[in-house]
Write an enzyme that holds these catalytic residues in place. Sequence first.
Site, short mmCIF file in Angstrom:
data_model
loop_
_atom_site.label_atom_id
_atom_site.label_comp_id
_atom_site.label_asym_id
_atom_site.label_seq_id
_atom_site.Cartn_x
_atom_site.Cartn_y
_atom_site.Cartn_z
N GLY A 207 1.16 -1.28 0.07
CA GLY A 207 0.10 -0.31 0.11
C GLY A 207 0.43 1.14 -0.09
O GLY A 207 2.04 1.14 -0.68
N ASN A 208 -0.05 2.57 0.37
CA ASN A 208 1.02 4.00 0.27
C ASN A 208 0.23 4.61 1.60
O ASN A 208 -0.37 4.58 1.87
CB ASN A 208 0.79 3.88 -0.66
CG ASN A 208 -0.15 4.69 -1.74
OD1 ASN A 208 -1.19 5.79 -0.59
ND2 ASN A 208 -0.86 4.51 -2.54
#
Length: 397
Positions: A207-208
């Site tokens: 993810g980020n």
Amino acid sequence: MLAGKKILLAVSGSIAAYKAALIVRLLIKEQAEVRVIMTESAKSFVTPITLSTLSNQPVYSSFYKNNSEEWHNHVALGLWADVLIIAPASANTLSKMAQGLCDNFLLSVYLSARCPVYFAPAMDLDMLAHAATQKNIDLLVSRGNHLIGSDVGELASGLNGKGRMAAPESIVNVLITHFKTGVFHNKKVLITSGPTYEALDAVRFIGNHSSGKMGYALATLFAEQGAQVVFVSGPVKNYPEHEHIEVVKVTSADEMLMVCKSQYVDIDFAVFAAAVADYKPSKVFDKKHKKNGASINLTLIENPDIAQELGKMKTKKQIHVGFALETHNEEAFAKEKIKRKNFDLIVLNSLQDQGAGFGQNTNKITVYDRFEKQFPFELKHKKEVAQDILKLMASYA
Ligand code: C5P
């Protein structure tokens, strides 16, 4: 902008009641005619004299004038108003409104008012999150009352979370929008926001750090300007809440694309603010992958580009706005993206600028249009950045 509009402000007992003074001032500045109702408990937080002085009208809180037999006519007051706004709406007042109770002057006016009703809840985060309060809010909205959602921030209890009354400026903006029909009024807006999570196995993902704050600010502003917003968001802490915003929660880029495509049919504006993961694992383990002393090689494959896919579906009717977060060669990358993804405008923020980017409350943007015209802006709060973006979009609509 509210000249001649009759606005009835009903103040209930929450610490946010002191902000009613600011709402009255702002409304008077907009040349509205303002009358104020208070519950008895609201008087612990702000005095009737303050509100009567600011509104230049007597403040109503009981069925009779002080120490007299003269009756305050709640029906006449309800009929007088063009709009009734309950701000702050405490948990107690919300609950009574939902039940149809009528044990004070405010509630009798609410029940007899024929005009549109807005309400701005204000309370501690757990009270707001309680199933009973949420049910009451849903019930009120389902009966046609207009919710002005609470803000997230520091609360009087010292806790931090959702429950602050919307800012007086936002409340007054909602009322201004109520009486005007701007470019975005009744338009359908699609916004992608937040990160996407790409599963590695049953419990892990790539993810980020996107917080979705920019998308949140944009969605709220569009809704306040009368647009119907479909907000397609990856997992974030806070989702916007407004009766004009439909939140669709997704996890992966594939899911986000599927939802966006299905919603695109009658869209007028699309804003791609999501930080979509460019890659996903080629293989997802369906069980939690156990370590076994050996290293793992991950093969990543490209995700679909949602903005580019919808760019192919775009006709002359739609305006598309994209974002670009770059660390170098910013301008060249932005200009290439605007063409490839068929954007009308691209909002560039550079990680070289202090205060811009993921998780921050501020942002510093430069916008390019498809003719490579450039619009630089100062570092601002994301709410103000959203205003700049909407103003530009309105001029391209
Ligand atoms: O190519 P880049 O990721 O920098 O492009 C950013 C713009 O494209 C943003 O508006 C983002 O929301 C959108 N985008 C997308 N789907 C992707 C990647 C980016 O919609 N897979």
